[in-house]
Design a protein around this motif. Structure first.
Motif, PDB file in Angstrom:
ATOM      1  N   ARG A 255      -1.739   7.382   8.003  1.00 13.13           N
ATOM      2  CA  ARG A 255      -2.815   7.137   7.026  1.00 13.13           C
ATOM      3  C   ARG A 255      -2.796   5.678   6.558  1.00 13.13           C
ATOM      4  O   ARG A 255      -3.846   5.050   6.402  1.00 13.13           O
ATOM      5  N   LEU A 256      -1.604   5.136   6.358  1.00 11.69           N
ATOM      6  CA  LEU A 256      -1.496   3.727   5.963  1.00 11.69           C
ATOM      7  C   LEU A 256      -2.014   2.802   7.072  1.00 11.69           C
ATOM      8  O   LEU A 256      -2.722   1.841   6.804  1.00 11.69           O
TER       9      LEU A 256
ATOM     10  N   LEU B 176       0.876  -1.160   0.000  1.00 10.60           N
ATOM     11  CA  LEU B 176       0.000   0.000   0.000  1.00 10.60           C
ATOM     12  C   LEU B 176       0.915   1.212   0.000  1.00 10.60           C
ATOM     13  O   LEU B 176       1.966   1.201   0.656  1.00 10.60           O
ATOM     14  N   SER B 177       0.526   2.283  -0.684  1.00  9.22           N
ATOM     15  CA  SER B 177       1.365   3.470  -0.811  1.00  9.22           C
ATOM     16  C   SER B 177       0.633   4.702  -0.327  1.00  9.22           C
ATOM     17  O   SER B 177      -0.591   4.785  -0.401  1.00  9.22           O
ATOM     18  N   GLU B 178       1.432   5.664   0.118  1.00  6.78           N
ATOM     19  CA  GLU B 178       0.884   6.957   0.537  1.00  6.78           C
ATOM     20  C   GLU B 178       1.906   8.031   0.183  1.00  6.78           C
ATOM     21  O   GLU B 178       3.079   7.931   0.532  1.00  6.78           O
TER      22      GLU B 178
ATOM     23  N   ALA C  14       1.212  -4.993   2.245  1.00  7.70           N
ATOM     24  CA  ALA C  14      -0.238  -5.028   2.412  1.00  7.70           C
ATOM     25  C   ALA C  14      -0.688  -6.010   3.496  1.00  7.70           C
ATOM     26  O   ALA C  14      -1.784  -5.874   4.031  1.00  7.70           O
TER      27      ALA C  14
ATOM     28  N   GLY D  39      -5.808  -5.614  11.038  1.00  5.38           N
ATOM     29  CA  GLY D  39      -6.918  -4.807  11.532  1.00  5.38           C
ATOM     30  C   GLY D  39      -7.043  -4.972  13.033  1.00  5.38           C
ATOM     31  O   GLY D  39      -6.900  -6.071  13.561  1.00  5.38           O
TER      32      GLY D  39
ATOM     33  N   HIS E 230      -4.224   3.540   9.330  1.00 10.09           N
ATOM     34  CA  HIS E 230      -5.685   3.670   9.355  1.00 10.09           C
ATOM     35  C   HIS E 230      -6.343   2.945   8.179  1.00 10.09           C
ATOM     36  O   HIS E 230      -7.420   2.357   8.339  1.00 10.09           O
ATOM     37  N   ARG E 231      -5.712   2.993   7.020  1.00  9.41           N
ATOM     38  CA  ARG E 231      -6.254   2.278   5.855  1.00  9.41           C
ATOM     39  C   ARG E 231      -6.294   0.772   6.094  1.00  9.41           C
ATOM     40  O   ARG E 231      -7.098   0.065   5.484  1.00  9.41           O
ATOM     41  N   MET E 232      -5.426   0.290   6.996  1.00  5.33           N
ATOM     42  CA  MET E 232      -5.376  -1.137   7.323  1.00  5.33           C
ATOM     43  C   MET E 232      -6.233  -1.452   8.553  1.00  5.33           C
ATOM     44  O   MET E 232      -6.097  -2.515   9.155  1.00  5.33           O
ATOM     45  N   ASN E 233      -7.105  -0.498   8.916  1.00  2.92           N
ATOM     46  CA  ASN E 233      -8.035  -0.668  10.039  1.00  2.92           C
ATOM     47  C   ASN E 233      -7.341  -0.902  11.370  1.00  2.92           C
ATOM     48  O   ASN E 233      -7.812  -1.663  12.213  1.00  2.92           O
TER      49      ASN E 233
ATOM     50  N   GLN F 232       5.691   3.181   1.523  1.00  4.51           N
ATOM     51  CA  GLN F 232       4.896   1.987   1.309  1.00  4.51           C
ATOM     52  C   GLN F 232       5.023   1.062   2.511  1.00  4.51           C
ATOM     53  O   GLN F 232       5.987   1.136   3.279  1.00  4.51           O
TER      54      GLN F 232
END
Length: 181
Positions: free
Chosen positions: A137-138, A93-95, A110, A115, A140-143, A107
């Motif tokens: 942010r990464l 995953l990238s930001e 993934a 979570g 949070h994106r991964m719960n 990155q």
């Protein structure tokens, strides 16, 4: 070992006009060359987080890896790596984020988090906060949740620690350097 801000700050080398004119770079290399200072930094962070409700240590590329590995080992927590773009071999995953010098991207694998995890983000320095905010942010994106963002040094005049706090992320640093330091 008693924590001594002077010992830490005296081992941070100021490098004017690096990497570009007008920037005062804070080099932590001399800190790592001092066993006493390095132990003081590591022990201080270990004591802070030994009973903290964290499940993972998230270390930021590249100088955050040095302390991140020590803390993960001492606290018996998994270490997850936030790398510069193109450095991780599996699905990522990238930001993107802004730095004081331009744009960058980090990155994470993934499958680093499933979570529900509680992550301590760790870097050497908080400047504009871009890298740590991108890592958050990464997460949070991964719960998962960021418990705190920690660093050896804070440069509060650049506003990063305030941006992190404004985003609801607690911040901790061992020392700070202002424009006049």
């Amino acid at each position: 070992m008693i924590f001594d801000t002077f010992t830490i700050k005296s081992r941070v080398r100021p490098v004017p006009d690096f990497p570009k004119p007008g920037v005062m770079f804070r080099d932590i290399t001399p800190l790592y060359q001092s066993p006493k200072a390095m132990r003081m930094v590591a022990d201080s962070l270990i004591q802070r987080y030994v009973e903290a409700p964290i499940t993972h240590i998230g270390a930021l590329d590249a100088r955050g890896f040095l302390l991140g590995a020590v803390l993960a080992y001492e606290l018996n927590k998994p270490l997850i790596l936030f790398r510069k773009a193109g450095k991780l071999p599996a699905d990522t995953l990238s930001e993107s984020y802004a730095t004081e010098y331009g744009e960058a991207e980090i990155q994470i694998h993934a499958d680093s988090l499933e979570g529900g995890e509680r992550v301590l983000l760790l870097d050497d320095l908080i400047a504009t906060g871009g890298t740590l905010l991108a890592a958050a942010r990464l997460v949070h994106r991964m719960n998962a949740e960021v418990v705190e963002a920690a660093a050896i040094i804070d440069l509060p005049d650049l506003g990063g620690s305030q941006k992190l706090q404004d985003a609801g992320i607690p911040v901790f640093s061992l020392c700070a350097f202002g424009d006049n330091d």
